[in-house]
Scaffold this active site. Structure first.
Site, mmCIF file in Angstrom:
data_model
loop_
_atom_site.group_PDB
_atom_site.id
_atom_site.type_symbol
_atom_site.label_atom_id
_atom_site.label_comp_id
_atom_site.label_asym_id
_atom_site.label_seq_id
_atom_site.Cartn_x
_atom_site.Cartn_y
_atom_site.Cartn_z
ATOM 1 C CB SER A 185 -0.959 -0.032 1.199
ATOM 2 O OG SER A 185 -1.976 0.935 1.075
ATOM 3 C CD GLU A 199 -2.632 -2.934 -3.981
ATOM 4 O OE1 GLU A 199 -3.859 -2.848 -3.719
ATOM 5 O OE2 GLU A 199 -1.745 -2.453 -3.256
ATOM 6 C CG HIS A 206 -5.401 -2.643 -0.139
ATOM 7 N ND1 HIS A 206 -4.538 -2.262 -1.148
ATOM 8 C CD2 HIS A 206 -5.134 -1.833 0.915
ATOM 9 C CE1 HIS A 206 -3.793 -1.253 -0.727
ATOM 10 N NE2 HIS A 206 -4.129 -0.982 0.516
#
Length: 315
Positions: free
Chosen positions: A117, A215, A285
């Site tokens: 992330s 992503e 995630h």
């Protein structure tokens, strides 16, 4: 990217240093469960000096987060560094770093560095400055409720010095081949919004001839569209060798009748690039989380719906 430097594989008994370079994790129970899971895997865990601090949406002051990062990378009694969580703040951590102190690590041992992330920007930093193979994978907050898939993927990438395969999760979303074919190259990427935020900085990914993965979470299709358009206009994505699209969690349009679907965005913007392209691997995630050695050579078989690491990420 230069020649990649690989760390030693992890074995039980090693010490993992935990840092919080982005946002605080505001659920102490989750942190405790994550730390306990790593201890169950046989690791010792030590926390950075400032890991529990909070400064608004940040896990403490910028200088404190930067010092924890460098200290854990420097310490002789710490074998690897795992991030507490993501959120926001890693870019500010980079701004506060003593880069001379970081660059001195080129002469020391390579350590596994793990996170995803917002941690994308730290992967880019360590790739650029140290040429380390780093690991886009679970954080302490992830280990709290880690599935068997997530734990096995972590073990495979960090505790086994062998090439391996990233495959779909048993109860995950179906994979989609957007463009067939095979391609080989070095794997780079991360969370799309953070990749875009690096454009124009010294830490921006060089995507040329690479296998690029991305992503994201909580972004509506028009925002994904905007970010991909920027990467394409910046140039590097048009010269990549292949594309791996991970899960995009909570990225549905708020008003579906006024929006393109994500699949349409990918078809409009990415298919014309003509490189092998696979969508839906458990990266990022989602409920299950693969661990990817960033900087390692891979083969993307989009037709066969596989991502194979041609070399291990560890020694």
């Amino acid at each position: 990217m230069g020649v990649q430097a690989k760390p030693r594989r992890l074995v039980a008994g090693m010490t993992l240093g935990v840092i919080a370079p982005s946002s605080p994790v505001r659920t102490p129970g989750k942190v405790e469960r994550g730390l306990a899971r790593l201890e169950q895997l046989g690791f010792e865990v030590v926390l950075g000096a400032h890991v529990h601090e909070t400064y608004g949406f940040l896990a403490g002051a910028d200088a404190a987060r930067a010092d924890d990062l460098l200290t854990m990378l420097e310490r002789d009694d710490v074998d690897a560094v795992v991030c507490l969580g993501g959120g926001y703040g890693a870019a500010r951590t980079i701004q506060a770093l003593d880069l001379d102190r970081l660059r001195r690590l080129r002469h020391g041992p390579v350590k596994p560095f793990v996170g995803y992330s917002d941690i994308t920007v730290l992967h880019a930093l360590l790739q650029h400055e140290l040429h380390w193979t780093t690991f886009y994978g679970p954080m302490i907050s992830s280990f709290a409720d880690a599935t068997a898939y997530t734990l096995e993927a972590f073990r495979q990438a960090l505790m086994t010095a062998e090439p391996f395969l990233i495959h779909s999760a048993p109860d995950g979303p179906p994979l989609q081949t957007l463009v067939g074919g095979r391609a080989q190259g070095v794997l780079v990427g991360g969370c799309l919004s953070l990749m875009v935020s690096l454009v124009g900085t010294p830490w921006a990914w060089d995507l040329r001839e690479k296998i690029v993965f991305f992503e994201d979470v909580g972004e509506q299709p028009y925002r994904i569209d905007r970010m991909l358009t920027q990467l394409i206009m910046a140039g590097g994505l048009t010269e990549c060798a292949g594309i791996v699209i991970g899960e995009h969690v909570d990225c549905e349009p708020g008003e579906p009748h006024k929006s393109l679907r994500l699949e349409q965005v990918f078809a409009d913007l990415l298919r014309p690039l003509g490189v092998p392209m696979l969508y839906g691997l458990p990266i990022g995630h989602g409920h299950h989380l693969a661990t990817l050695p960033v900087g390692a050579r891979v083969e993307l078989d989009a037709s066969g719906q596989q991502l194979r690491f041609l070399e291990p990420g560890v020694l």
